[in-house]
Design a protein around this motif. Sequence first.
Motif, mmCIF file in Angstrom:
data_model
loop_
_atom_site.group_PDB
_atom_site.id
_atom_site.type_symbol
_atom_site.label_atom_id
_atom_site.label_comp_id
_atom_site.label_asym_id
_atom_site.label_seq_id
_atom_site.Cartn_x
_atom_site.Cartn_y
_atom_site.Cartn_z
ATOM 1 N N HIS A 147 0.854 -1.188 0.000
ATOM 2 C CA HIS A 147 0.000 0.000 0.000
ATOM 3 C C HIS A 147 0.888 1.235 0.000
ATOM 4 C CE1 HIS A 147 -3.674 -2.317 0.675
ATOM 5 N NE2 HIS A 147 -2.999 -3.012 1.558
ATOM 6 N N ARG A 148 0.424 2.278 -0.634
ATOM 7 C CA ARG A 148 1.214 3.495 -0.739
ATOM 8 C C ARG A 148 1.346 4.171 0.621
ATOM 9 N NH1 ARG A 148 -1.417 6.248 -6.187
ATOM 10 N NH2 ARG A 148 -0.919 4.532 -7.611
ATOM 11 N N PRO A 149 2.492 4.817 0.866
ATOM 12 C CA PRO A 149 2.623 5.567 2.115
ATOM 13 C C PRO A 149 1.702 6.778 2.111
ATOM 14 C CG PRO A 149 4.498 5.987 0.680
ATOM 15 C CD PRO A 149 3.694 4.879 0.032
ATOM 16 N N PRO A 179 1.436 2.298 5.938
ATOM 17 C CA PRO A 179 0.260 1.538 6.376
ATOM 18 C C PRO A 179 0.410 0.016 6.255
ATOM 19 C CG PRO A 179 -0.106 2.367 4.181
ATOM 20 C CD PRO A 179 1.250 2.873 4.605
ATOM 21 N N ASN A 180 1.514 -0.455 5.679
ATOM 22 C CA ASN A 180 1.686 -1.888 5.450
ATOM 23 C C ASN A 180 2.046 -2.612 6.743
ATOM 24 O OD1 ASN A 180 1.573 -2.081 2.369
ATOM 25 N ND2 ASN A 180 3.059 -0.448 2.677
ATOM 26 N N GLN A 181 1.490 -3.816 6.911
ATOM 27 C CA GLN A 181 1.744 -4.598 8.123
ATOM 28 C C GLN A 181 3.006 -5.435 8.026
ATOM 29 O OE1 GLN A 181 -1.590 -6.839 9.505
ATOM 30 N NE2 GLN A 181 -2.958 -5.073 9.560
ATOM 31 N N GLN A 238 11.772 2.866 6.461
ATOM 32 C CA GLN A 238 10.561 2.960 7.269
ATOM 33 C C GLN A 238 10.012 1.556 7.511
ATOM 34 O OE1 GLN A 238 8.786 4.182 9.579
ATOM 35 N NE2 GLN A 238 8.110 6.034 8.543
ATOM 36 N N PRO A 239 10.040 1.051 8.755
ATOM 37 C CA PRO A 239 9.540 -0.303 9.025
ATOM 38 C C PRO A 239 8.023 -0.382 8.863
ATOM 39 C CG PRO A 239 10.099 0.815 11.074
ATOM 40 C CD PRO A 239 10.542 1.717 9.958
ATOM 41 N N PRO A 240 7.473 -1.595 8.780
ATOM 42 C CA PRO A 240 6.018 -1.741 8.662
ATOM 43 C C PRO A 240 5.291 -1.035 9.798
ATOM 44 C CG PRO A 240 7.107 -3.832 8.251
ATOM 45 C CD PRO A 240 8.170 -2.879 8.730
ATOM 46 N N LYS A 241 4.162 -0.379 9.461
ATOM 47 C CA LYS A 241 3.314 0.360 10.403
ATOM 48 C C LYS A 241 4.090 1.474 11.105
ATOM 49 C CE LYS A 241 -0.408 -0.728 10.856
ATOM 50 N NZ LYS A 241 -1.586 -0.373 10.028
ATOM 51 N N GLY A 242 5.172 1.952 10.498
ATOM 52 C CA GLY A 242 6.004 2.974 11.118
ATOM 53 C C GLY A 242 5.580 4.384 10.744
ATOM 54 N N VAL A 254 10.268 -6.676 1.539
ATOM 55 C CA VAL A 254 9.711 -7.770 2.326
ATOM 56 C C VAL A 254 10.870 -8.684 2.684
ATOM 57 C CG1 VAL A 254 8.025 -9.636 2.403
ATOM 58 C CG2 VAL A 254 7.568 -7.620 1.010
ATOM 59 N N LYS A 255 11.337 -8.597 3.922
ATOM 60 C CA LYS A 255 12.508 -9.349 4.393
ATOM 61 C C LYS A 255 13.698 -9.069 3.474
ATOM 62 C CE LYS A 255 9.915 -12.707 7.027
ATOM 63 N NZ LYS A 255 9.634 -14.107 7.341
ATOM 64 N N VAL A 256 14.149 -10.048 2.699
ATOM 65 C CA VAL A 256 15.339 -9.828 1.859
ATOM 66 C C VAL A 256 14.981 -9.438 0.425
ATOM 67 C CG1 VAL A 256 16.762 -11.380 3.225
ATOM 68 C CG2 VAL A 256 15.455 -12.298 1.309
#
Length: 200
Positions: free
Chosen positions: A46-48, A80-82, A113-117, A163-165
Amino acid sequence: MPPYRLPMYRERPAVRCVNFLCAVLLTLVLVTGIIMFVLWLSLRPHRPRFFLNDFTIPNLNRQSGAVNLPVRFTVDEHNPNQKIGIRYDEIYGSVYYNDLLVASGPVYQPFYQPPKGDTPLQGELTASGPTPSDPAWQRFAGDAAAGSVGLRLLLNSTVRFQVKVWDSKVHHIKVECEFRLGGDGSLQQDYKNRQCTLYF
């Protein structure tokens, strides 16, 4: 006369084996497709989102023009991404009064920017105009005297979803915030925390 009977058709073992293998293959393709679709839905980025938190140009209404005045702002960025992080390259900012460039330059270093950050992007530029010799100065000075100066803040950068690596391809983004300053150079209350437009 004995009754006529149709000859019984018996499938050859090889044909049955081929039909069975085709059925198994089609089932595997269907199940794999469903799994991939579910994974795509769950990992689709999802877009920031960006919100204008604050913007100030002190001494905006001085008669000698806006040159060399400090331009300070804070734009809140939300991921907004989990499960998906966002990696930003350097962010470049520009401020416009109508079509006149007021200030520009780099405003934020690359970051992850980490997820949900959430990250407050605090930028500071130096105004390059308008000056009393600019054609737009009379309008600018009139708006400042009236206590309502309309400006646009543009933020440009490139991002990659992570997403991870795994990293996605590079996406160019442009954030546009339209707002008004009061005569003292501070952000009018109606525009505080207003969501900016994102061009992706």
